[in-house]
Structure formats: C-alpha cells, structure tokens
Write an enzyme that holds these catalytic residues in place. Structure first.
Site, mmCIF file in Angstrom:
data_model
loop_
_atom_site.group_PDB
_atom_site.id
_atom_site.type_symbol
_atom_site.label_atom_id
_atom_site.label_comp_id
_atom_site.label_asym_id
_atom_site.label_seq_id
_atom_site.Cartn_x
_atom_site.Cartn_y
_atom_site.Cartn_z
ATOM 1 N N GLU A 190 -6.962 4.167 15.850
ATOM 2 C CA GLU A 190 -6.562 2.758 15.908
ATOM 3 C C GLU A 190 -5.815 2.536 17.210
ATOM 4 O O GLU A 190 -4.748 3.111 17.421
ATOM 5 C CB GLU A 190 -5.644 2.404 14.727
ATOM 6 N N ARG A 200 0.842 -1.201 0.000
ATOM 7 C CA ARG A 200 0.000 0.000 0.000
ATOM 8 C C ARG A 200 0.878 1.253 0.000
ATOM 9 O O ARG A 200 2.088 1.165 0.110
ATOM 10 C CB ARG A 200 -0.938 0.002 1.201
ATOM 11 N N ASN A 246 -5.186 7.152 4.448
ATOM 12 C CA ASN A 246 -4.789 6.442 5.663
ATOM 13 C C ASN A 246 -3.316 6.679 5.951
ATOM 14 O O ASN A 246 -2.465 6.381 5.115
ATOM 15 C CB ASN A 246 -5.016 4.934 5.496
ATOM 16 N N GLU A 247 -3.048 7.260 7.095
ATOM 17 C CA GLU A 247 -1.677 7.417 7.602
ATOM 18 C C GLU A 247 -0.695 7.952 6.563
ATOM 19 O O GLU A 247 0.227 7.240 6.128
ATOM 20 C CB GLU A 247 -1.154 6.090 8.157
ATOM 21 N N HIS A 291 -1.944 -10.093 13.284
ATOM 22 C CA HIS A 291 -2.314 -8.893 14.048
ATOM 23 C C HIS A 291 -3.600 -9.172 14.823
ATOM 24 O O HIS A 291 -4.629 -9.503 14.251
ATOM 25 C CB HIS A 291 -2.538 -7.739 13.071
ATOM 26 N N TRP A 310 4.011 -6.210 13.041
ATOM 27 C CA TRP A 310 5.010 -5.498 12.239
ATOM 28 C C TRP A 310 6.218 -4.974 12.998
ATOM 29 O O TRP A 310 7.127 -4.403 12.409
ATOM 30 C CB TRP A 310 4.347 -4.340 11.483
#
Ligand code: GAL
Length: 633
Positions: free
Chosen positions: A315, A105, A143-144, A366, A323
């Site tokens: 989050e 991504r 996102n981020e 995760h 990670w």
C-alpha cells in the site's frame, strides 16, 4: 525480476458495471497487480455458513481477463457481526481490561481458539476455490497484524493460552519463580493457573512477567498466521505474503515472515510523519508534504530482510490519508519519488492504496488514484510517469551494503518493558543510528539477530540489544567486520535480570557498564570534540582504549581490536562524528548528504532522492524538488 506496479481494489464497494472499465483503466495506467478481498468477509459469508462466491468469481475473472494479476487477501482482519454471536468472547481486551467493540476492524483476540478455527475455515474455502485459478498470482493473509494496537490482548482466551505457554517454557512453577525472581514482593506462584496477564497491577508488574507476556503475544501472531498459511499451501502454489506496517514492533516480524514467501508493507510517508518518526516540530514542518527522508527507506531495508530478499510495498500513499493528526497533499513529484525509492531498495512491486476514493464510511477522506467521480486523481499522472520510466529502464539489481544494523524485535519488547526513561525506545535508538548512517550517504542492510555470518560487511552496528544469545555474541565477536555495540547491549539475561558478570560481557572487549542513568531533555553530557550524550548514559570501566570522552574526561566509547562499545545515546552532531571516524577506520567511504537528500547505492547504480521542496546541487549532482536521479557507477 521485473519490477511492477499495482493497486488495492474493493470490487464489493462498487457496482458490478464499473468493474470492467476499472480493470481496463488499471491496465492502461501500467498496473500489473490488483489486491482484493481482504475485508470482504460479510460479502462472502453474509450469514453463518451461507457463502456467496459468485461476485468474487466474477471480479477475479474480469480483472484477470483484463490482464491483471490478482493478490487475494483472506478477510480475517474484519470478522462480521454474526461472528460475535457465535463467539461472544473472541473480542480483544485492552490493557485497561476493556473489551474492544465491533464497528471497525481488527477486533479479534489472536488467542481465541474458536475464532482461529473460523479463520482456517474461510481461508481453506478460499484456497480450495481459487488456489489454482490462473489469475490468482499471490495471496495475502489477514491485514496489518498489530495495527491499531491489536497485538496484545488481555482477554480470558489470552490468559488461558499464556498459562500453557508459560508451562511449556518453564516446565515447573519453581523454575518460573526462580527465573522471574518472584521472591521479591512475595510474588511466588503455586501453579501456572494462578498467573494472570500483567495488566491492572497496582504498580508496575515484574519486568520478567511483562516480557514473557510480550513474547507470548508475539508467538500468538506467528501461530495465527501459520494456521492460514498451512491451508493455503495445501491448495495453492502461489506465493503467500502479509502486509506489515510502519513502526509496529510488538510482534516478531522475522518469525512471521520466516515461512511466508514475500514480505510486504504499507507505506504512508505523510501519515507516519507526525506520530511515528519521532522528529521535532521544525523537521515535521520542513517535510510535511514529503515525509521523513529515512523512515520509508528504513522499512524498505527492514522488510527486505523480513522477506529474505522478496518484498513489496503493498500500500503506497497516493495523496492525503484520513487518519493522521493532519493530512496534507503530497508535494508534486513525491508519489513518483516514493515509488522509485522502493525500487531502489529492491522492491518487486509497488501497489497504490487505493484505486478509487470511496465516498462512504471511515476512509471517505482517503485519496485514491481516482476521485470518487472516477476522474483521475492527482497522483495518477505520476503513476503513469513511473510506469513509463520503468518500461524504458533496466531493472534495479540490489547488492550487499557495506554496513549492517542488527535489528531484534525481542530487544524492542525488553525496552518497552523497561525503557528506564520516558520516551526511550529501542526502535528510536535503531532509527537514530540508521538516520546517521544515511546522512553519510551510506546504504544499509538490516539483519535479524539470528544472523551468524557477517561476511562482506565492513561495519556492523548492534545498538540496544538488551539480551543477546551467546551464539550471536560469539558470531559478532569473531567476525572480521568492525562491530559497534551499545548502549544497553547484553544489559539483561533472557529473563530480564541483570547478568553477572556485568554487561556487556563481550569476549575480546574489556568494557564493563558500571552504572546507567537516563536524562531529562534539559540535562546532557557535553563531549570532547563537540556534541553531547542525551537521554541515556552509561558509566564505563575497563582496559579497552577510550576513543570518545565527555568534557569531564569520562569514557563514552571504548574500543579493542575491531570491537567498540558506545555507552550512551549521542545527539546528531556527536553521532555524525562518531560514524565518520568509525567508517574511516573500517575503510568505508562516506559522502555527507545535505538535509533531505539521500542516496541508495545498488550493485551498479546510485539513486539520488531529494526529499526537499527546493532544487539542490551537491556532489556534482543537480536535483529538482522531489527529484529522483539514477546514475550508473
Ligand atoms: C492501511 C490499511 C488499509 C487502509 C489504509 C488507509 O493501514 O491496511 O486497509 O486502512 O491504511 O491509509
């Protein structure tokens, strides 16, 4: 404002038959928010211009009907594979000149005009379709930004945009040459078109060139965000947010946040501990299952400022992540502690990432609130507890802290351009200062460098602001608070050159930095009264009163009126003493904290947090391991 809980959910990853029971269980667990959609582009537009909205219509309907409020994310962090056929040159390029590839991504370059148009298009289609949907109560753009080192790209698109940015900033090439000092090493340019991004140079590039490219790259993020914000605003009155990360400093979050309604951030206390906190092995060992006791708080305070008071944790780590260098299970009680800590710092909402652990692809290891077999995962019990506690407890009312730290992303760009010593960083210096304040039991506000009114603060810490706008200098020099500058304050002009008069050049404070040095970790400067200067030191001159000296008698801190200049990076012992003395003069009450215990004082309450795995008794308070205590003052 009522505090709430939520979760991040990916309906596209689960059979539709599961959605209703998932929604019901979210509500039963006491959750209010569900964020969806932010990685779903290939599901929404599987082929160019072929849209499939039905599944998202249904997901929103099911979640909303169950009683949840939806945060809808635009999917632009994950451009689908077909997008590369349309725009083969949209990929970001790293500092080594390598093009990023498809397969995870954030592979896009912020400067690619074609990709930006695609983002506006999908955001507009979503905003038109869901902008007035009663269940869509907030938006998230992308996102981020910056995660996975993706702010700075050296692509052809970035190079072209950089040249335009330079021309807008400098007007003429003669001015750019003069400001950058390009007469050095025959670096003069004939025209803006000749200027490349500052990578792959034989040795270091001109720091003025590097700083300009960092500023440009930051501005590209702001523009990228604004494009989607504008189209969402046209079709929706719901608040718009972005989820920032921990210790990502390569774009100006205040500038991105300026037009957004809410700042959110993604808090992974155990994920961050080894790589981002900057702590030694003993500290990492002690807090392996709890996270650093200050890292979350620092970002809560930072993003409260970025969101101008409105901020969330979008989050929250609920178990092991996949990670980090190592991925331990949190100590029992920590998910509750992290949640309450966010509320104590003023969060409107805490959302857990993710709802259910997904058995496939990159994040299969995760944890979620549910296991892959849909049974409750271990954090669920703590989430239920937080939710029950919130029901019975009054809302947290934030107040103004006695101390503020000025935080400036541009200073981080300057330090990153010219750290002057291995491992020296602006974030490191600011966080070091923040931790010392918290060790004395202080609550801290973080302020952007655009702040001009410091009313109500007894102490302002302004470490490391390498370039200060005159207006900020003036505001600090003329405010009533005690102000502590340095090291490296005003060390460069806005173009990364050493100013004359020499730094810090602050009105009413007769101090001059005559020389600087960075220090190996086995060299340090012992101080009178204990502690040392480590990493970085300045040689100070001037008529201001010396308030801290090295054992050899050299000035390390100098004070005049309510302004103090600190000419070095102090170790913990020296910084603690310095803070205690400075606070005493500023009439701020300090309360020394045992290692791993922290407090946050709000308008009428004090929250106590025990980040250790042992019971602690201090200042008449008893705390269990991972304990949280709320005391009315
Ligand atoms: C965040 C990201 C999420 C997910 C999570 C895993 O950085 O926003 O999409 O990848 O990390 O911890």
């Amino acid at each position: 404002m009522k505090r709430t809980l939520g979760t991040c959910y990916y309906p596209e990853q689960w059979p539709v038959e599961m959605w209703e029971s998932d929604a019901r269980r979210m509500v039963e667990a006491g959750l209010t928010w569900v964020r969806i959609g932010e990685f779903s582009w290939s599901k929404l537009e599987p082929k160019p211009d072929e849209y499939h909205w039905d599944w998202l219509d249904l997901a929103i309907e099911i979640l909303g009907t169950a009683g949840l409020k939806v945060v809808l994310g635009t999917p632009t962090a994950t451009p689908p594979r077909w997008m590369l056929k349309r725009h083969p040159d949209m990929l970001a390029v790293d500092v080594e000149g390598r093009q990023r590839k498809f397969g995870s991504r954030r592979h896009y370059c912020f400067s690619h005009e074609g990709y930006k148009k695609e983002c506006v298009k999908i955001a507009e289609l979503m905003a038109r379709r869901y902008g007035t949907n009663p269940h869509v109560a907030a938006w998230q753009i992308d996102n981020e930004y910056g995660c996975h080192d993706t702010t700075i790209s050296y692509s052809d698109a970035a190079a072209a945009a950089f040249r335009i940015w330079l021309e807008n900033r400098y007007g003429t090439i003669a001015r750019l040459n003069a400001e950058w000092g390009n007469t050095f090493w025959s670096m003069d340019y004939d025209c803006f078109d000749d200027i490349d991004p500052p990578n792959l140079t034989v040795t270091e590039a001109n720091p003025a060139h590097s700083l300009a490219f960092r500023r440009f790259s930051s501005d590209q993020v702001v523009l990228f965000n604004q494009l989607q914000l504008d189209v969402i605003r046209r079709h929706s009155a719901a608040p718009v947010s972005h989820n920032y990360m921990g210790r990502i400093t390569d774009f100006d979050h205040f500038a991105v946040g300026e037009n957004l309604d809410i700042a959110t951030w993604d808090s992974y206390p155990l994920g961050f501990l080894e790589d981002r906190v900057g702590a030694d092995a003993a500290h990492q060992h002690k807090f392996a299952r709890q996270g650093d006791p200050d890292f979350q708080a620092f970002h809560h305070d930072l993003y409260r400022a970025v969101g101008r008071g409105r901020w969330w944790v979008m989050e929250q780590q609920p178990g092991p992540v996949n990670w980090a260098p190592h991925n331990p299970v949190p100590l029992a009680g920590m998910v509750r502690l992290w949640s309450w800590e966010a509320f104590a710092h003023g969060a409107e909402a805490v959302c857990y990432f993710r709802w259910r652990q997904v058995p496939f692809a990159q994040e299969q290891l995760h944890a979620g609130l549910l296991r892959p077999d849909s049974k409750d995962a271990f954090a669920m019990e703590e989430v239920r507890k937080v939710s029950a506690e919130m029901r019975d407890a009054p809302d947290v009312v934030s107040g103004q802290a006695p101390v503020a730290i000025v935080f400036d992303y541009d200073a981080d760009f300057a330090w990153a351009t010219q750290p002057h010593g291995r491992d020296l960083s602006y974030f490191g210096l600011v966080f070091h200062t923040y931790k010392a304040l918290r060790r004395q039991g202080l609550s801290v506000d973080i302020l952007p460098s655009t702040t001009r009114n410091f009313d109500g603060y007894k102490l302002i810490m302004a470490p490391g602001l390498m370039f200060m706008q005159d207006a900020l200098k003036h505001a600090l020099a003329s405010c009533d608070s005690a102000v502590v500058y340095g090291p490296r304050t005003g060390a460069r002009n806005g173009e990364m050159a050493i100013p004359v008069p020499l730094p810090p050049d602050i009105s009413g404070l007769d101090v001059t930095v005559a020389q600087i040095e960075s220090l190996r970790s086995d060299i340090f400067v012992p101080l009178q009264g204990g502690g040392r200067v480590i990493c970085y030191r300045e040689v100070l001159e001037g008529s201001a009163q010396v308030t801290l000296r090295s054992e050899a008698g050299e000035p390390v801190a100098m004070c005049q009126g309510n302004q103090t200049y600190l000419g070095g990076w102090l170790d913990d012992e020296a910084l603690d003493q310095f803070i205690v003395t400075t606070c005493a003069v500023a009439q701020i009450k300090t309360l020394p904290m045992p290692d791993g215990v922290r407090i946050r004082t709000t308008k009428a309450e004090r929250f106590w947090f025990n980040y250790t795995d042992q019971s602690v008794a201090c200042h008449g308070i008893e705390l269990e391991p991972a304990g949280v205590l709320r005391v009315t003052m």
